[in-house]
Design a protein around this motif. Structure first.
Motif, short mmCIF file in Angstrom:
data_model
loop_
_atom_site.label_atom_id
_atom_site.label_comp_id
_atom_site.label_asym_id
_atom_site.label_seq_id
_atom_site.Cartn_x
_atom_site.Cartn_y
_atom_site.Cartn_z
N GLY A 50 -28.14 8.16 36.12
CA GLY A 50 -29.36 7.79 36.83
C GLY A 50 -30.60 8.31 36.13
N VAL A 51 -31.57 7.43 35.88
CA VAL A 51 -32.81 7.80 35.18
C VAL A 51 -34.00 7.43 36.06
CG1 VAL A 51 -34.24 7.46 33.13
CG2 VAL A 51 -31.74 7.41 32.93
N ALA A 52 -34.84 8.40 36.28
CA ALA A 52 -36.11 8.16 36.98
C ALA A 52 -37.22 8.11 35.93
CB ALA A 52 -36.37 9.28 37.99
N VAL A 53 -38.02 7.05 35.94
CA VAL A 53 -39.03 6.82 34.91
C VAL A 53 -40.42 6.98 35.52
CG1 VAL A 53 -39.94 5.20 33.20
CG2 VAL A 53 -37.49 5.22 33.73
N VAL A 54 -41.25 7.75 34.81
CA VAL A 54 -42.66 7.86 35.16
C VAL A 54 -43.44 7.10 34.10
CG1 VAL A 54 -44.59 9.42 35.63
CG2 VAL A 54 -42.25 10.12 36.20
N ASP A 55 -43.90 5.89 34.43
CA ASP A 55 -44.58 5.03 33.46
C ASP A 55 -46.09 5.19 33.62
OD1 ASP A 55 -45.34 3.17 31.65
OD2 ASP A 55 -44.53 1.43 32.72
N ASN A 56 -46.67 6.03 32.77
CA ASN A 56 -48.12 6.21 32.77
C ASN A 56 -48.83 5.27 31.82
OD1 ASN A 56 -48.05 8.38 34.65
ND2 ASN A 56 -47.50 9.80 33.00
N ASP A 57 -48.06 4.51 31.05
CA ASP A 57 -48.65 3.60 30.06
C ASP A 57 -48.86 2.21 30.66
OD1 ASP A 57 -49.67 3.02 27.50
OD2 ASP A 57 -47.77 2.13 26.91
N ARG A 58 -47.85 1.70 31.35
CA ARG A 58 -47.90 0.40 32.03
C ARG A 58 -48.29 -0.72 31.08
NH1 ARG A 58 -50.33 3.92 35.67
NH2 ARG A 58 -49.05 4.41 37.48
N THR A 59 -47.61 -0.79 29.95
CA THR A 59 -47.82 -1.86 28.99
C THR A 59 -46.54 -2.67 28.87
OG1 THR A 59 -47.14 -0.46 27.14
CG2 THR A 59 -49.50 -0.49 27.70
N GLU A 60 -46.63 -3.75 28.10
CA GLU A 60 -45.44 -4.58 27.89
C GLU A 60 -44.35 -3.78 27.19
OE1 GLU A 60 -44.17 -8.90 25.91
OE2 GLU A 60 -46.27 -8.22 25.90
N LEU A 61 -44.73 -2.90 26.27
CA LEU A 61 -43.75 -2.10 25.55
C LEU A 61 -43.05 -1.13 26.50
CD1 LEU A 61 -42.35 -1.10 23.00
CD2 LEU A 61 -44.31 0.41 22.59
N SER A 62 -43.79 -0.49 27.39
CA SER A 62 -43.17 0.46 28.31
C SER A 62 -42.21 -0.26 29.26
CB SER A 62 -44.24 1.22 29.10
OG SER A 62 -44.96 0.34 29.94
N ARG A 63 -42.61 -1.46 29.68
CA ARG A 63 -41.70 -2.23 30.54
C ARG A 63 -40.44 -2.64 29.78
NH1 ARG A 63 -46.77 -4.14 32.40
NH2 ARG A 63 -46.73 -5.88 30.93
N ARG A 64 -40.59 -2.92 28.49
CA ARG A 64 -39.42 -3.27 27.66
C ARG A 64 -38.49 -2.08 27.52
NH1 ARG A 64 -38.27 -6.73 23.33
NH2 ARG A 64 -36.18 -6.26 22.60
N ILE A 65 -39.05 -0.90 27.35
CA ILE A 65 -38.24 0.31 27.24
C ILE A 65 -37.44 0.54 28.52
CG2 ILE A 65 -38.35 2.83 27.07
CD1 ILE A 65 -40.71 2.48 25.16
N ILE A 66 -38.09 0.37 29.65
CA ILE A 66 -37.42 0.58 30.94
C ILE A 66 -36.33 -0.47 31.15
CG2 ILE A 66 -37.77 0.61 33.44
CD1 ILE A 66 -40.66 1.56 32.87
N ALA A 67 -36.62 -1.72 30.81
CA ALA A 67 -35.63 -2.78 30.98
C ALA A 67 -34.41 -2.56 30.10
CB ALA A 67 -36.26 -4.14 30.68
N ASP A 68 -34.63 -2.11 28.87
CA ASP A 68 -33.50 -1.87 27.97
C ASP A 68 -32.63 -0.71 28.47
OD1 ASP A 68 -34.28 -3.92 26.35
OD2 ASP A 68 -35.24 -2.66 24.83
N MET A 69 -33.24 0.33 29.01
CA MET A 69 -32.45 1.42 29.56
C MET A 69 -31.62 0.95 30.74
SD MET A 69 -34.65 4.98 29.36
CE MET A 69 -36.07 4.36 30.27
N ASP A 70 -32.22 0.12 31.58
CA ASP A 70 -31.50 -0.36 32.76
C ASP A 70 -30.38 -1.32 32.38
OD1 ASP A 70 -31.17 -0.32 35.58
OD2 ASP A 70 -32.10 -2.30 35.69
N ALA A 71 -30.52 -2.01 31.25
CA ALA A 71 -29.49 -2.95 30.81
C ALA A 71 -28.31 -2.25 30.13
CB ALA A 71 -30.09 -3.97 29.84
N SER A 72 -28.50 -1.00 29.76
CA SER A 72 -27.41 -0.26 29.11
C SER A 72 -26.30 0.06 30.11
CB SER A 72 -27.95 1.04 28.51
OG SER A 72 -26.90 1.86 28.05
N GLU A 73 -25.05 0.01 29.64
CA GLU A 73 -23.92 0.33 30.51
C GLU A 73 -23.84 1.83 30.79
OE1 GLU A 73 -20.00 -0.07 28.93
OE2 GLU A 73 -20.72 0.01 26.86
#
Length: 369
Positions: A50-73
Protein backbone atom coordinates in the motif's frame (compact mmCIF):
# COMPACT_ATOMS: atom_id res chain seq x y z
CA UNK A 1 36.48 -54.95 -5.08
CA UNK A 2 34.63 -57.77 -6.81
CA UNK A 3 32.52 -56.19 -9.57
CA UNK A 4 30.48 -59.35 -10.12
CA UNK A 5 29.41 -59.44 -6.48
CA UNK A 6 28.67 -55.72 -6.60
CA UNK A 7 26.46 -56.17 -9.67
CA UNK A 8 24.50 -58.95 -7.97
CA UNK A 9 24.01 -56.85 -4.83
CA UNK A 10 22.90 -53.87 -6.88
CA UNK A 11 20.32 -56.00 -8.64
CA UNK A 12 19.08 -57.13 -5.24
CA UNK A 13 18.87 -53.56 -3.91
CA UNK A 14 16.94 -52.36 -6.95
CA UNK A 15 14.45 -55.19 -6.51
CA UNK A 16 14.00 -54.29 -2.83
CA UNK A 17 13.48 -50.62 -3.70
CA UNK A 18 10.77 -51.54 -6.21
CA UNK A 19 8.98 -53.76 -3.69
CA UNK A 20 9.14 -51.15 -0.93
CA UNK A 21 5.73 -49.44 -0.64
CA UNK A 22 7.20 -46.08 0.46
CA UNK A 23 10.52 -45.46 -1.29
CA UNK A 24 9.32 -45.40 -4.95
CA UNK A 25 6.45 -43.07 -4.04
CA UNK A 26 8.76 -40.85 -2.02
CA UNK A 27 11.24 -40.62 -4.88
CA UNK A 28 8.47 -39.50 -7.24
CA UNK A 29 6.65 -37.23 -4.80
CA UNK A 30 9.66 -35.46 -3.25
CA UNK A 31 10.79 -33.36 -6.23
CA UNK A 32 7.20 -32.49 -7.13
CA UNK A 33 6.26 -31.40 -3.61
CA UNK A 34 9.50 -29.56 -2.92
CA UNK A 35 9.79 -27.75 -6.24
CA UNK A 36 6.10 -26.94 -6.64
CA UNK A 37 4.76 -26.33 -3.14
CA UNK A 38 7.64 -24.80 -1.19
CA UNK A 39 8.35 -21.93 -3.66
CA UNK A 40 4.69 -20.95 -3.40
CA UNK A 41 4.57 -21.10 0.41
CA UNK A 42 8.00 -19.97 1.60
CA UNK A 43 8.38 -16.78 -0.37
CA UNK A 44 9.59 -13.37 0.69
CA UNK A 45 8.06 -11.69 -2.33
CA UNK A 46 5.94 -8.74 -1.25
CA UNK A 47 2.98 -7.77 -3.42
CA UNK A 48 0.20 -5.21 -3.14
CA UNK A 49 2.26 -2.87 -0.99
CA UNK A 50 0.00 0.00 0.00
CA UNK A 51 1.34 3.42 -1.06
CA UNK A 52 -0.06 6.76 0.03
CA UNK A 53 0.93 9.57 -2.36
CA UNK A 54 1.20 13.26 -1.54
CA UNK A 55 1.11 14.99 -4.95
CA UNK A 56 2.25 18.58 -4.50
CA UNK A 57 3.15 18.94 -8.18
CA UNK A 58 -0.20 18.03 -9.80
CA UNK A 59 1.18 17.79 -13.33
CA UNK A 60 0.71 15.24 -16.08
CA UNK A 61 4.04 13.66 -15.13
CA UNK A 62 3.07 13.26 -11.47
CA UNK A 63 -0.21 11.67 -12.48
CA UNK A 64 1.71 9.30 -14.77
CA UNK A 65 3.99 8.31 -11.90
CA UNK A 66 1.01 7.57 -9.67
CA UNK A 67 -0.77 5.59 -12.39
CA UNK A 68 2.31 3.47 -13.10
CA UNK A 69 2.72 2.63 -9.42
CA UNK A 70 -0.92 1.62 -9.17
CA UNK A 71 -0.60 -0.55 -12.29
CA UNK A 72 2.30 -2.50 -10.80
CA UNK A 73 1.50 -5.93 -9.37
CA UNK A 74 3.73 -5.11 -6.41
CA UNK A 75 2.24 -1.72 -5.51
CA UNK A 76 -1.26 -0.48 -4.76
CA UNK A 77 -1.91 3.26 -4.48
CA UNK A 78 -4.30 3.68 -1.56
CA UNK A 79 -4.97 7.34 -2.23
CA UNK A 80 -3.60 10.68 -3.34
CA UNK A 81 -3.62 13.25 -0.55
CA UNK A 82 -3.08 17.00 -0.28
CA UNK A 83 -1.01 16.92 2.90
CA UNK A 84 1.59 14.68 4.50
CA UNK A 85 -0.48 14.37 7.69
CA UNK A 86 -3.35 12.79 5.76
CA UNK A 87 -1.01 10.28 4.14
CA UNK A 88 0.71 9.53 7.43
CA UNK A 89 -2.66 8.77 8.97
CA UNK A 90 -3.07 5.96 6.44
CA UNK A 91 0.21 4.43 7.66
CA UNK A 92 -0.89 4.71 11.27
CA UNK A 93 -4.15 2.93 10.47
CA UNK A 94 -2.33 0.16 8.64
CA UNK A 95 -3.82 1.01 5.25
CA UNK A 96 -0.53 2.10 3.62
CA UNK A 97 3.00 0.76 4.00
CA UNK A 98 4.89 3.62 2.37
CA UNK A 99 4.48 7.33 1.66
CA UNK A 100 5.67 8.95 -1.58
CA UNK A 101 5.78 12.74 -1.57
CA UNK A 102 6.11 14.45 -4.96
CA UNK A 103 7.46 17.97 -4.30
CA UNK A 104 6.02 21.14 -5.78
CA UNK A 105 7.42 22.14 -9.19
CA UNK A 106 8.87 18.64 -9.60
CA UNK A 107 8.37 18.51 -13.39
CA UNK A 108 9.53 22.10 -13.83
CA UNK A 109 12.72 21.46 -11.90
CA UNK A 110 13.45 18.34 -13.95
CA UNK A 111 13.07 20.17 -17.27
CA UNK A 112 15.21 23.09 -16.03
CA UNK A 113 18.17 20.88 -15.22
CA UNK A 114 17.63 20.63 -11.50
CA UNK A 115 17.49 17.27 -9.74
CA UNK A 116 14.67 17.32 -7.21
CA UNK A 117 14.34 14.33 -4.95
CA UNK A 118 11.17 12.50 -4.08
CA UNK A 119 10.54 12.00 -0.38
CA UNK A 120 9.85 8.32 0.32
CA UNK A 121 9.16 6.92 3.77
CA UNK A 122 8.46 3.27 4.65
CA UNK A 123 6.62 1.71 7.57
CA UNK A 124 9.26 0.12 9.80
CA UNK A 125 6.81 -1.98 11.80
CA UNK A 126 6.72 -4.57 9.04
CA UNK A 127 10.34 -4.06 8.05
CA UNK A 128 10.34 -6.51 5.15
CA UNK A 129 7.20 -5.17 3.51
CA UNK A 130 8.12 -1.54 4.14
CA UNK A 131 11.68 -1.82 2.86
CA UNK A 132 10.82 -3.84 -0.22
CA UNK A 133 7.85 -1.59 -0.90
CA UNK A 134 10.12 1.45 -0.86
CA UNK A 135 12.45 -0.27 -3.32
CA UNK A 136 9.56 -1.19 -5.61
CA UNK A 137 8.30 2.40 -5.54
CA UNK A 138 11.77 3.73 -6.37
CA UNK A 139 12.09 1.36 -9.33
CA UNK A 140 8.59 2.21 -10.56
CA UNK A 141 9.29 5.95 -10.45
CA UNK A 142 12.60 5.55 -12.26
CA UNK A 143 10.93 3.50 -15.00
CA UNK A 144 8.13 6.04 -15.32
CA UNK A 145 10.58 8.91 -15.77
CA UNK A 146 12.57 6.99 -18.38
CA UNK A 147 9.47 6.07 -20.39
CA UNK A 148 8.09 9.62 -20.14
CA UNK A 149 11.33 11.05 -21.47
CA UNK A 150 11.34 8.61 -24.41
CA UNK A 151 7.65 9.11 -25.28
CA UNK A 152 7.48 12.90 -24.98
CA UNK A 153 10.88 13.62 -26.44
CA UNK A 154 11.69 15.95 -23.56
CA UNK A 155 15.00 16.19 -21.81
CA UNK A 156 14.68 15.48 -18.11
CA UNK A 157 17.46 15.83 -15.60
CA UNK A 158 17.12 12.35 -14.19
CA UNK A 159 18.86 11.41 -10.94
CA UNK A 160 22.45 10.30 -11.46
CA UNK A 161 22.14 7.22 -9.30
CA UNK A 162 19.53 4.49 -9.61
CA UNK A 163 19.09 1.05 -8.14
CA UNK A 164 19.77 -1.79 -10.56
CA UNK A 165 19.15 -5.32 -9.36
CA UNK A 166 21.82 -7.52 -10.89
CA UNK A 167 21.14 -11.16 -11.80
CA UNK A 168 17.52 -10.92 -10.57
CA UNK A 169 16.12 -7.66 -11.98
CA UNK A 170 12.54 -8.34 -10.92
CA UNK A 171 13.53 -9.32 -7.37
CA UNK A 172 11.58 -12.55 -7.81
CA UNK A 173 12.23 -14.55 -4.64
CA UNK A 174 11.56 -17.83 -6.44
CA UNK A 175 14.63 -17.30 -8.61
CA UNK A 176 16.64 -17.10 -5.40
CA UNK A 177 14.90 -19.98 -3.64
CA UNK A 178 14.38 -22.66 -6.31
CA UNK A 179 18.07 -23.47 -6.98
CA UNK A 180 18.72 -23.80 -3.25
CA UNK A 181 15.70 -26.05 -2.66
CA UNK A 182 17.43 -28.86 -4.54
CA UNK A 183 19.60 -29.33 -1.46
CA UNK A 184 16.52 -30.65 0.35
CA UNK A 185 16.06 -33.33 -2.29
CA UNK A 186 19.62 -34.61 -1.97
CA UNK A 187 19.55 -34.54 1.83
CA UNK A 188 16.48 -36.79 1.87
CA UNK A 189 17.29 -39.06 -1.07
CA UNK A 190 21.04 -39.50 -0.58
CA UNK A 191 21.30 -39.13 3.19
CA UNK A 192 18.08 -39.99 4.95
CA UNK A 193 16.93 -42.98 2.88
CA UNK A 194 20.29 -44.86 2.81
CA UNK A 195 20.57 -44.49 6.58
CA UNK A 196 17.10 -45.95 7.10
CA UNK A 197 17.88 -48.73 4.64
CA UNK A 198 21.01 -49.83 6.51
CA UNK A 199 19.41 -49.65 9.94
CA UNK A 200 16.40 -51.64 8.72
CA UNK A 201 18.86 -54.39 7.75
CA UNK A 202 20.03 -54.41 11.36
CA UNK A 203 16.52 -54.59 12.79
CA UNK A 204 15.41 -57.40 10.48
CA UNK A 205 18.64 -59.33 11.02
CA UNK A 206 19.45 -59.67 7.32
CA UNK A 207 22.70 -57.77 7.79
CA UNK A 208 23.96 -60.53 10.09
CA UNK A 209 23.37 -63.06 7.33
CA UNK A 210 25.27 -60.78 4.92
CA UNK A 211 28.17 -60.45 7.34
CA UNK A 212 28.91 -64.19 7.34
CA UNK A 213 29.18 -64.25 3.54
CA UNK A 214 32.37 -63.50 1.56
CA UNK A 215 30.89 -60.15 0.52
CA UNK A 216 33.34 -57.39 1.41
CA UNK A 217 32.51 -54.20 3.25
CA UNK A 218 33.13 -52.03 0.19
CA UNK A 219 30.82 -54.01 -2.07
CA UNK A 220 28.08 -54.08 0.56
CA UNK A 221 28.19 -50.34 1.31
CA UNK A 222 28.40 -49.38 -2.36
CA UNK A 223 25.44 -51.59 -3.20
CA UNK A 224 23.44 -49.64 -0.62
CA UNK A 225 24.53 -46.20 -1.86
CA UNK A 226 24.85 -46.36 -5.65
CA UNK A 227 21.08 -46.70 -6.31
CA UNK A 228 20.43 -43.59 -4.23
CA UNK A 229 23.23 -41.69 -5.98
CA UNK A 230 21.58 -42.43 -9.31
CA UNK A 231 18.16 -41.51 -7.96
CA UNK A 232 19.60 -38.27 -6.56
CA UNK A 233 20.88 -37.23 -9.99
CA UNK A 234 17.51 -38.11 -11.54
CA UNK A 235 15.71 -36.09 -8.88
CA UNK A 236 17.97 -33.08 -9.55
CA UNK A 237 17.11 -33.40 -13.25
CA UNK A 238 13.40 -33.51 -12.46
CA UNK A 239 13.78 -30.48 -10.18
CA UNK A 240 15.55 -28.52 -12.93
CA UNK A 241 12.82 -29.46 -15.40
CA UNK A 242 10.08 -28.34 -12.99
CA UNK A 243 11.88 -25.04 -12.42
CA UNK A 244 12.01 -24.52 -16.17
CA UNK A 245 8.51 -25.66 -17.11
CA UNK A 246 6.60 -24.15 -14.18
CA UNK A 247 8.62 -21.06 -13.23
CA UNK A 248 10.60 -20.43 -16.42
CA UNK A 249 13.89 -20.58 -14.52
CA UNK A 250 16.87 -22.00 -16.38
CA UNK A 251 20.51 -21.94 -15.26
CA UNK A 252 22.61 -19.16 -16.72
CA UNK A 253 25.70 -21.36 -16.39
CA UNK A 254 26.57 -24.83 -17.60
CA UNK A 255 24.37 -27.63 -16.24
CA UNK A 256 27.49 -29.81 -15.91
CA UNK A 257 28.60 -27.59 -13.02
CA UNK A 258 25.28 -28.32 -11.29
CA UNK A 259 25.63 -32.07 -11.73
CA UNK A 260 29.23 -31.97 -10.48
CA UNK A 261 28.10 -30.20 -7.30
CA UNK A 262 25.20 -32.63 -6.95
CA UNK A 263 27.54 -35.64 -7.19
CA UNK A 264 29.89 -34.23 -4.56
CA UNK A 265 27.04 -33.34 -2.21
CA UNK A 266 25.50 -36.80 -2.73
CA UNK A 267 28.78 -38.29 -1.52
CA UNK A 268 28.72 -35.98 1.49
CA UNK A 269 25.18 -36.91 2.51
CA UNK A 270 25.56 -40.62 1.81
CA UNK A 271 28.75 -40.75 3.88
CA UNK A 272 26.99 -38.96 6.73
CA UNK A 273 23.99 -41.27 6.42
CA UNK A 274 26.11 -44.43 6.56
CA UNK A 275 28.04 -43.05 9.54
CA UNK A 276 24.79 -42.39 11.43
CA UNK A 277 23.44 -45.82 10.46
CA UNK A 278 26.61 -47.50 11.72
CA UNK A 279 26.18 -45.83 15.09
CA UNK A 280 22.43 -46.49 15.33
CA UNK A 281 20.74 -49.66 16.49
CA UNK A 282 17.12 -48.84 15.63
CA UNK A 283 15.33 -46.97 12.87
CA UNK A 284 13.82 -44.54 15.38
CA UNK A 285 17.26 -43.64 16.69
CA UNK A 286 18.62 -42.96 13.20
CA UNK A 287 15.53 -40.88 12.33
CA UNK A 288 16.03 -38.59 15.31
CA UNK A 289 19.74 -38.12 14.62
CA UNK A 290 19.22 -37.47 10.91
CA UNK A 291 16.37 -35.09 11.69
CA UNK A 292 18.66 -33.09 13.99
CA UNK A 293 21.22 -32.74 11.20
CA UNK A 294 18.54 -31.80 8.67
CA UNK A 295 17.20 -29.01 10.90
CA UNK A 296 20.70 -27.62 11.46
CA UNK A 297 21.49 -27.84 7.74
CA UNK A 298 18.32 -26.01 6.74
CA UNK A 299 18.57 -23.26 9.35
CA UNK A 300 22.28 -22.48 9.01
CA UNK A 301 23.05 -23.17 5.36
CA UNK A 302 21.54 -19.97 3.99
CA UNK A 303 18.54 -21.78 2.53
CA UNK A 304 15.90 -19.55 4.13
CA UNK A 305 17.96 -16.99 6.06
CA UNK A 306 20.89 -15.17 4.39
CA UNK A 307 24.16 -16.03 6.09
CA UNK A 308 25.21 -12.37 6.01
CA UNK A 309 22.29 -11.48 8.29
CA UNK A 310 23.30 -14.02 10.95
CA UNK A 311 25.38 -13.11 14.02
CA UNK A 312 29.11 -13.28 13.53
CA UNK A 313 29.51 -16.42 15.64
CA UNK A 314 26.79 -18.15 13.63
CA UNK A 315 28.47 -17.16 10.36
CA UNK A 316 31.65 -18.87 11.54
CA UNK A 317 29.72 -22.07 12.29
CA UNK A 318 28.25 -22.14 8.78
CA UNK A 319 31.71 -22.87 7.36
CA UNK A 320 31.30 -26.36 8.85
CA UNK A 321 27.88 -26.84 7.21
CA UNK A 322 28.27 -28.68 3.85
CA UNK A 323 24.92 -27.53 2.36
CA UNK A 324 26.18 -23.95 2.55
CA UNK A 325 28.64 -24.59 -0.27
CA UNK A 326 26.16 -26.53 -2.40
CA UNK A 327 23.59 -23.72 -2.12
CA UNK A 328 26.20 -21.10 -3.03
CA UNK A 329 27.13 -23.11 -6.11
CA UNK A 330 23.53 -23.61 -7.20
CA UNK A 331 22.58 -19.95 -6.86
CA UNK A 332 25.74 -18.74 -8.54
CA UNK A 333 25.42 -21.11 -11.49
CA UNK A 334 21.70 -20.46 -11.89
CA UNK A 335 21.67 -16.68 -11.51
CA UNK A 336 25.20 -15.53 -12.35
CA UNK A 337 26.41 -18.22 -14.75
CA UNK A 338 29.49 -18.93 -12.62
CA UNK A 339 31.98 -21.62 -13.61
CA UNK A 340 34.02 -24.15 -11.66
CA UNK A 341 36.96 -21.75 -11.78
CA UNK A 342 34.85 -19.06 -10.13
CA UNK A 343 33.57 -21.45 -7.44
CA UNK A 344 36.66 -23.57 -6.84
CA UNK A 345 36.58 -22.83 -3.11
CA UNK A 346 33.07 -24.22 -2.76
CA UNK A 347 33.86 -27.27 -4.89
CA UNK A 348 37.00 -27.98 -2.86
CA UNK A 349 35.04 -27.64 0.38
CA UNK A 350 32.43 -30.16 -0.82
CA UNK A 351 35.19 -32.52 -1.96
CA UNK A 352 36.84 -32.30 1.46
CA UNK A 353 33.58 -33.01 3.28
CA UNK A 354 32.85 -35.91 0.92
CA UNK A 355 36.25 -37.46 1.62
CA UNK A 356 35.91 -36.92 5.38
CA UNK A 357 32.43 -38.38 5.72
CA UNK A 358 33.15 -41.33 3.42
CA UNK A 359 36.24 -42.18 5.50
CA UNK A 360 34.18 -41.92 8.67
CA UNK A 361 31.53 -44.20 7.17
CA UNK A 362 34.11 -46.77 6.07
CA UNK A 363 35.95 -46.78 9.38
CA UNK A 364 32.81 -47.16 11.52
CA UNK A 365 31.28 -50.00 9.48
CA UNK A 366 32.62 -53.29 10.81
CA UNK A 367 31.96 -56.60 9.15
CA UNK A 368 31.35 -59.06 11.94
CA UNK A 369 32.07 -62.72 11.10
Amino acid sequence: MNRKILAILLKKEISLMKRNPIIPRLIVAMPILVMLIIPLVTTLDVKNVGVAVVDNDRTELSRRIIADMDASEYLSVKGCYFSYDEAFRQVEEGVADAIVTIPKNYFKDLTNGRKPELDLKANGVNATKGTLGAQYATMSIANSLSRWQAEQGVSLSLPESATVNLYNPTLDFRHYMIPALMVVLLIIICGFLPALNLVSEKETGTIEAMNVTPVGRLEFVLSKLIPYWVVGILVITVGMCIGWLVYGLVPEGNAINIYLAAILFSLVMSGLGVFIANKSTTILQSIFVMFAFIVIFQLMSGLFTPIASMPRWAQCITYAIPPRYFIEIMRSVYLKGSTVADLWVQYMALSSFALLFCLMAGMTYKKRV
